[in-house]
Design an enzyme around this catalytic site. Structure first.
Site, PDB file in Angstrom:
ATOM      1  N   ASP A  63       5.660   8.829  -5.871  1.00  0.00           N
ATOM      2  CA  ASP A  63       7.124   8.829  -5.885  1.00  0.00           C
ATOM      3  C   ASP A  63       7.674   7.572  -5.217  1.00  0.00           C
ATOM      4  OD1 ASP A  63       6.891  11.628  -3.658  1.00  0.00           O
ATOM      5  OD2 ASP A  63       6.788   9.500  -3.157  1.00  0.00           O
ATOM      6  N   ASP A  65      10.647   6.046  -2.854  1.00  0.00           N
ATOM      7  CA  ASP A  65      11.755   6.285  -1.924  1.00  0.00           C
ATOM      8  C   ASP A  65      12.579   5.010  -1.799  1.00  0.00           C
ATOM      9  OD1 ASP A  65      10.828   8.834  -1.511  1.00  0.00           O
ATOM     10  OD2 ASP A  65       9.619   8.268   0.230  1.00  0.00           O
ATOM     11  N   ASP A 138       6.107   5.464  10.981  1.00  0.00           N
ATOM     12  CA  ASP A 138       4.908   5.846  11.727  1.00  0.00           C
ATOM     13  C   ASP A 138       3.834   4.763  11.803  1.00  0.00           C
ATOM     14  OD1 ASP A 138       4.432   6.172   9.008  1.00  0.00           O
ATOM     15  OD2 ASP A 138       3.784   8.267   9.151  1.00  0.00           O
TER      16      ASP A 138
HETATM   17  P1  ATP Z   1       2.575  10.076   0.456  1.00  0.00           P
HETATM   18  O1  ATP Z   1       1.962   9.193  -0.554  1.00  0.00           O
HETATM   19  O2  ATP Z   1       1.622  11.059   1.049  1.00  0.00           O
HETATM   20  O3  ATP Z   1       3.888  10.695   0.057  1.00  0.00           O
HETATM   21  P2  ATP Z   1       4.248   8.566   2.203  1.00  0.00           P
HETATM   22  O4  ATP Z   1       3.951   7.397   3.096  1.00  0.00           O
HETATM   23  O5  ATP Z   1       5.227   8.359   1.098  1.00  0.00           O
HETATM   24  O6  ATP Z   1       2.868   9.106   1.681  1.00  0.00           O
HETATM   25  P3  ATP Z   1       6.013  10.593   3.140  1.00  0.00           P
HETATM   26  O7  ATP Z   1       5.689  11.795   3.931  1.00  0.00           O
HETATM   27  O8  ATP Z   1       6.511  10.746   1.763  1.00  0.00           O
HETATM   28  O9  ATP Z   1       4.697   9.707   3.163  1.00  0.00           O
HETATM   29  O10 ATP Z   1       7.038   9.737   4.003  1.00  0.00           O
HETATM   30  C1  ATP Z   1       7.726   8.615   3.498  1.00  0.00           C
HETATM   31  C2  ATP Z   1       7.850   7.543   4.571  1.00  0.00           C
HETATM   32  O11 ATP Z   1       8.591   8.043   5.688  1.00  0.00           O
HETATM   33  C3  ATP Z   1       6.522   7.091   5.156  1.00  0.00           C
HETATM   34  O12 ATP Z   1       5.945   6.078   4.388  1.00  0.00           O
HETATM   35  C4  ATP Z   1       6.911   6.630   6.535  1.00  0.00           C
HETATM   36  O13 ATP Z   1       7.424   5.326   6.504  1.00  0.00           O
HETATM   37  C5  ATP Z   1       8.041   7.568   6.902  1.00  0.00           C
HETATM   38  N1  ATP Z   1       7.572   8.744   7.671  1.00  0.00           N
HETATM   39  C6  ATP Z   1       7.159   9.928   7.173  1.00  0.00           C
HETATM   40  N2  ATP Z   1       6.817  10.781   8.148  1.00  0.00           N
HETATM   41  C7  ATP Z   1       7.037  10.134   9.313  1.00  0.00           C
HETATM   42  C8  ATP Z   1       6.896  10.477  10.685  1.00  0.00           C
HETATM   43  N3  ATP Z   1       6.436  11.676  11.052  1.00  0.00           N
HETATM   44  N4  ATP Z   1       7.231   9.548  11.606  1.00  0.00           N
HETATM   45  C9  ATP Z   1       7.699   8.335  11.254  1.00  0.00           C
HETATM   46  N5  ATP Z   1       7.848   7.950   9.980  1.00  0.00           N
HETATM   47  C10 ATP Z   1       7.531   8.830   9.006  1.00  0.00           C
HETATM   48 MG    MG Z   2       6.003   9.928  -0.199  1.00  0.00          MG
END
Ligand code: ATP
Ligand code: MG
Length: 444
Positions: A63, A65, A138
């Site tokens: 996805d 963002d 993070d």
């Molecule tokens: P995935 O491919 O698993 O969705 P993702 O990196 O997109 O991985 P998400 O949980 O969708 O993970 O979160 C989107 C973004 O938000 C992350 O890339 C990170 O920058 C930020 N983020 C998510 N969770 C946290 C957290 N607990 N603390 C700080 N930043 C976070």
């Molecule tokens: Mg994500």
């Protein structure tokens, strides 16, 4: 309400379009539409987080963002097909058919008072810019911004280098960041396992030090990450890391006690086989993977002991215990239970011809059989029993469909991909597996 030029990112590494690999071709059409609409109205607009990371890693993101300096209310105005969501912080979902894309206003982290023992951040809602939004994230690999204004990549935290060197590195002081939000520790493990990245030294040390703080995080968030870890690719590596860092002891201590360290190795083997299946394009639903946590309890069973009921209720007790700890949906524990009861059935009743015929026509038989095959296919003592089931399955009348077609379809808390088109039907299944037991229960 202005387009920044590069001087705005004084402390960032800004990589111009010719010097990085992200092309608009890699970006979802609808996400691009949002970016351009924002730009046209004078807002900043970026692809952020996992999508940038995954494109740089050469993978197609699941996805996209978007971050912008438009406020949630301005976004609502700009996109009619949108909805404001989120209690902790407001973001906007823009809908395209049944798909939605998350658009968030750039934020900064609310400063934490590090003299305080309890750094848990509840509120996180102050607006910010790319710089501050980078530092609240993070890990460095998750803090990259792709700017639609000039197609450049903005890196405040060294994420591009860390992706290149395959490193998970906390942004800021990892001890502080993990106390603010302990779930980040599980996320570090998730990314390390999924991408085969190393967790950087200081980050690693902080996880070891603070792992028990995971108990302060909310159960649904912890459960979600744990299931991502075991259900995603390389779940075997993930659960091993969970164990090494002490999370299994803290979160699933009773389970570990019941199965023992040898049992844990059997679970690792089972997960490794699931990974091998995934390498060959066969994917299993989450319940199936989670049911793998109980392989060791089946391994000790002697099918000649006539103790089907005893083992079934022991399994039920253990599954319920884990389900309670993790606050799992009933549907999920029921599916795990029926899969495991199916294992007992295979072991105990191969000599009942009629039951065998009926059982192989059970819509979930293929799942049940696959589980058996992955867990015990190579146990020579079971070959004669396996013969019976295999032969019956060859002659069955019902049609069984194929495998899940991608790893993402495992994010669903129900059996699917077979005959039921996504619905799991415990009653139907129970009528086959548990006929006698059901009858007895009713009499009580
Ligand atoms: P995935 O491919 O698993 O969705 P993702 O990196 O997109 O991985 P998400 O949980 O969708 O993970 O979160 C989107 C973004 O938000 C992350 O890339 C990170 O920058 C930020 N983020 C998510 N969770 C946290 C957290 N607990 N603390 C700080 N930043 C976070
Ligand atoms: Mg994500």
């Amino acid at each position: 309400m202005r387009s920044p030029d590069q001087e705005d990112y004084a402390d960032a590494r800004v990589i111009a379009r010719p010097d990085h690999t992200i092309s608009r071709k890699d970006i979802d059409q609808d996400a691009l539409r949002i970016l351009y609409r924002l730009k046209k109205h004078g807002y900043e607009a970026y692809i952020v987080g996992g999508a940038v990371r995954d494109i740089l890693r050469g993978e197609h993101p699941k996805d996209f963002d978007i971050a912008t300096d438009a406020s949630p209310w301005e976004l609502k105005e700009l996109f009619h097909n949108s909805r404001m969501v989120g209690r902790r912080f407001r973001i906007v979902h823009v809908y395209f058919g049944n798909k939605n894309i998350e658009v968030a206003t750039l934020r900064r982290q609310v400063p934490t008072d590090t003299s305080d023992d309890d750094l848990y951040v509840e509120e996180d809602n102050a607006w910010g810019d790319v710089e501050s939004d980078s530092f609240r994230r993070d890990f460095t690999i998750n803090a990259l911004f792709y700017d639609i204004n000039d197609f450049s990549l903005i890196d405040y935290t060294g994420g591009v280098d860390d992706i290149e060197h395959k490193i998970i590195r906390s942004i800021g002081d990892p001890g502080v960041r993990f106390q603010e939000d302990p779930v980040r520790m599980l996320r570090a493990i998730k990314f390390a396992a999924r991408f085969d990245f190393e967790i950087e030294e200081a980050t690693r040390t902080a996880i070891k030090e603070h792992h028990a703080d995971i108990l302060k995080a909310s159960t649904p968030r912890v459960t979600e990450e744990l299931f991502r870890i075991i259900g995603q690719l390389h779940g075997d590596v993930g659960i091993k890391l969970l164990h090494e860092f002490g999370f299994i002891d803290v979160l699933w201590g009773e389970w570990l006690e019941v199965i023992g360290e040898d049992g844990f190795e059997q679970v690792l083997d089972f997960f490794a086989r699931i990974q091998k299946e995934a390498d060959e394009g066969r994917f299993y639903p989450l319940e199936f993977v989670a049911a793998g946590l109980f392989v060791p309890l089946l391994g000790t069973i002697d099918p000649l002991d006539n103790q089907y009921q005893k083992h079934a209720s022991h399994l039920a007790t253990e599954i319920r215990a884990l389900g309670d700890v993790m606050d799992l949906p009933k549907r999920m524990t029921a599916a795990m239970m029926s899969l495991l009861r199916g294992q007992l059935y295979l072991l105990y009743f191969p000599h009942r011809k009629k039951n065998v015929q009926r059982f192989v026509n059970n819509p979930d038989f293929d799942w049940i059989w696959s589980y058996h095959d992955l867990a015990f296919g190579e146990v020579t003592e079971l070959h004669s029993i396996q013969e019976v089931w295999l032969r019956a399955a060859e002659n069955r009348t019902s049609v069984q469909a194929g495998w899940l077609d991608s790893r993402d379809s495992r994010d669903v808390f129900s059996f699917r991909g077979k005959t039921g088109g996504g619905r799991y039907r415990p009653d139907e299944e129970r009528s086959i597996i548990n006929k006698r037991r059901g009858g007895r229960r009713r009499r009580r």
